[in-house]
Design a protein around this motif. Structure first.
Motif, PDB file in Angstrom:
ATOM      1  N   GLN A 199       0.617  -1.014  -0.062  1.00  0.00           N
ATOM      2  CA  GLN A 199      -0.190   0.084   0.326  1.00  0.00           C
ATOM      3  C   GLN A 199       0.732   1.179   0.337  1.00  0.00           C
ATOM      4  OE1 GLN A 199      -2.966  -0.593   3.481  1.00  0.00           O
ATOM      5  NE2 GLN A 199      -4.089  -1.661   1.988  1.00  0.00           N
ATOM      6  N   LEU A 200       1.986   1.344   0.616  1.00  0.00           N
ATOM      7  CA  LEU A 200       3.110   2.591   0.936  1.00  0.00           C
ATOM      8  C   LEU A 200       3.790   2.318  -1.011  1.00  0.00           C
ATOM      9  CD1 LEU A 200       4.995   1.365   3.765  1.00  0.00           C
ATOM     10  CD2 LEU A 200       3.200   3.241   3.562  1.00  0.00           C
ATOM     11  N   ILE A 201       4.384   1.826  -1.492  1.00  0.00           N
ATOM     12  CA  ILE A 201       4.443   1.665  -2.858  1.00  0.00           C
ATOM     13  C   ILE A 201       3.153   2.544  -3.975  1.00  0.00           C
ATOM     14  CG2 ILE A 201       5.634   0.317  -5.196  1.00  0.00           C
ATOM     15  CD1 ILE A 201       6.278  -1.853  -2.683  1.00  0.00           C
ATOM     16  N   LYS A 202       1.841   1.628  -3.309  1.00  0.00           N
ATOM     17  CA  LYS A 202       1.494   2.644  -4.612  1.00  0.00           C
ATOM     18  C   LYS A 202       0.455   3.857  -4.037  1.00  0.00           C
ATOM     19  CE  LYS A 202      -2.808   0.374  -4.718  1.00  0.00           C
ATOM     20  NZ  LYS A 202      -4.294  -1.058  -4.385  1.00  0.00           N
ATOM     21  N   GLY A 203       0.836   4.469  -2.913  1.00  0.00           N
ATOM     22  CA  GLY A 203       0.490   5.638  -2.253  1.00  0.00           C
ATOM     23  C   GLY A 203      -0.572   6.028  -1.784  1.00  0.00           C
ATOM     24  N   SER A 204      -1.108   4.277  -1.141  1.00  0.00           N
ATOM     25  CA  SER A 204      -2.243   4.879  -0.921  1.00  0.00           C
ATOM     26  C   SER A 204      -2.645   4.968   0.757  1.00  0.00           C
ATOM     27  CB  SER A 204      -3.381   3.364  -0.834  1.00  0.00           C
ATOM     28  OG  SER A 204      -2.624   2.075  -0.561  1.00  0.00           O
ATOM     29  N   GLN A 205      -1.401   4.193   1.333  1.00  0.00           N
ATOM     30  CA  GLN A 205      -1.160   4.469   2.701  1.00  0.00           C
ATOM     31  C   GLN A 205       0.604   5.781   3.215  1.00  0.00           C
ATOM     32  OE1 GLN A 205      -2.496   3.109   5.871  1.00  0.00           O
ATOM     33  NE2 GLN A 205      -3.550   1.365   5.022  1.00  0.00           N
TER      34      GLN A 205
END
Length: 289
Positions: A199-205
């Motif tokens: 999720q961090l890589i996706k930018g959602s967190q």
């Protein structure tokens, strides 16, 4: 009984921490992931012997802890989905009513005492957790389309409790209880942190300090809620059907009291009737012990 009381107290503190998450807008998923590593560390700290890391694979209960760790993460996400689609009361009822699964397992598999008073007490407890869990301000109901989610929460929560009872009774030595508890949380942490990294890589967190602090506050009581529950299940004078009934009713009672005292929650007539049934169930079940 002291271990049962401490398990109820630890679980009720978890309720208090979650309520504070709402107040301080803590990201629940991030806090849950941090909570798992804190709970795991608490178990390793409580273990009285040096941990033989290379010998962990030889423990017969290790596969069971991996299974439970996976369930912890899956059920947490199902609870989040159910809350969003059907409301908090539906999640609360599904989680608490799941105690019928380990209770039935204890009565059938372990051939525990099925005296009339005990059965009446268990039924009173089920009525109690339903009535106390239904909140007036949360009137949402699951649609047929979304009904699968509370059903899965119900089944998953029940399977977790039943598996803990079976594993601790069949495979876990007395001295290994802290290690057994720690490994459940270790698996949940590994899976949780993998999802978080994605999720961090996706930018959602986005990592925030308050989420980490929230996880630390949650981790210690979470570990002890499992640890003391296992200890209570191992007590020779307490049957698992009794432990799970009193544990769930006790958590509902103490959590309700916390809600009234600290968060000024108002109880409906249904909630008060539920409290009456809870007191009745405790009296009936305690009578036959």
């Amino acid at each position: 009984m002291i271990y049962l009381f401490l398990s109820i107290l630890a679980s009720s503190i978890i309720f208090l921490v979650f309520k504070l998450f709402n107040r301080f807008q803590v990201n629940t998923f991030q806090a849950i992931v941090v909570n798992y590593i804190i709970a795991c560390a608490s178990g390793f700290t409580a273990y009285s012997q040096p941990v033989n890391w290379t010998g962990l694979a030889t423990y017969s209960w290790l596969t069971g802890t991996v299974f439970l760790g996976v369930l912890f993460i899956v059920i947490f996400n199902l609870m989040a989905i159910t809350t969003q689609r059907s409301g908090l009361s539906v999640v609360s009822v599904a989680t608490k009513m799941s105690m019928v699964i380990p209770i039935a397992f204890g009565l059938i598999y372990y051939r525990e005492n099925a005296a009339t008073l005990k059965i009446v007490g268990i039924l009173a407890a089920l009525i109690a957790v339903y009535l106390v869990s239904v909140k007036k301000q949360d009137s949402s109901k699951p649609t047929k389309k979304n009904l699968v989610f509370p059903i899965l929460v119900f089944l998953g929560s029940g399977i977790i409790d039943t598996s803990i009872k079976f594993l601790e009774d069949s495979f876990v030595a007395e001295k290994d209880v802290p290690l057994f508890s720690a490994m459940i949380f270790a698996t949940a942490f590994i899976l949780g942190v993998a999802v978080l990294i994605f999720q961090l890589i996706k930018g959602s967190q986005k990592i925030q300090l308050k989420n980490i602090l929230g996880g630390i506050a949650l981790g210690v009581p979470n570990y002890f809620s499992i640890y003391f529950l296992v200890r209570a299940l191992r007590h020779p004078s307490l049957e698992s059907s009794t432990v799970f009934t009193l544990n769930n009713v006790g958590i509902v009672m103490v959590a309700t009291l916390i809600g009234i005292l600290f968060f000024k929650e108002k109880l409906s007539a249904k909630n008060w009737i539920g409290i009456g049934f809870a007191i009745l169930s405790i009296i009936l079940i305690a009578t036959i012990q």
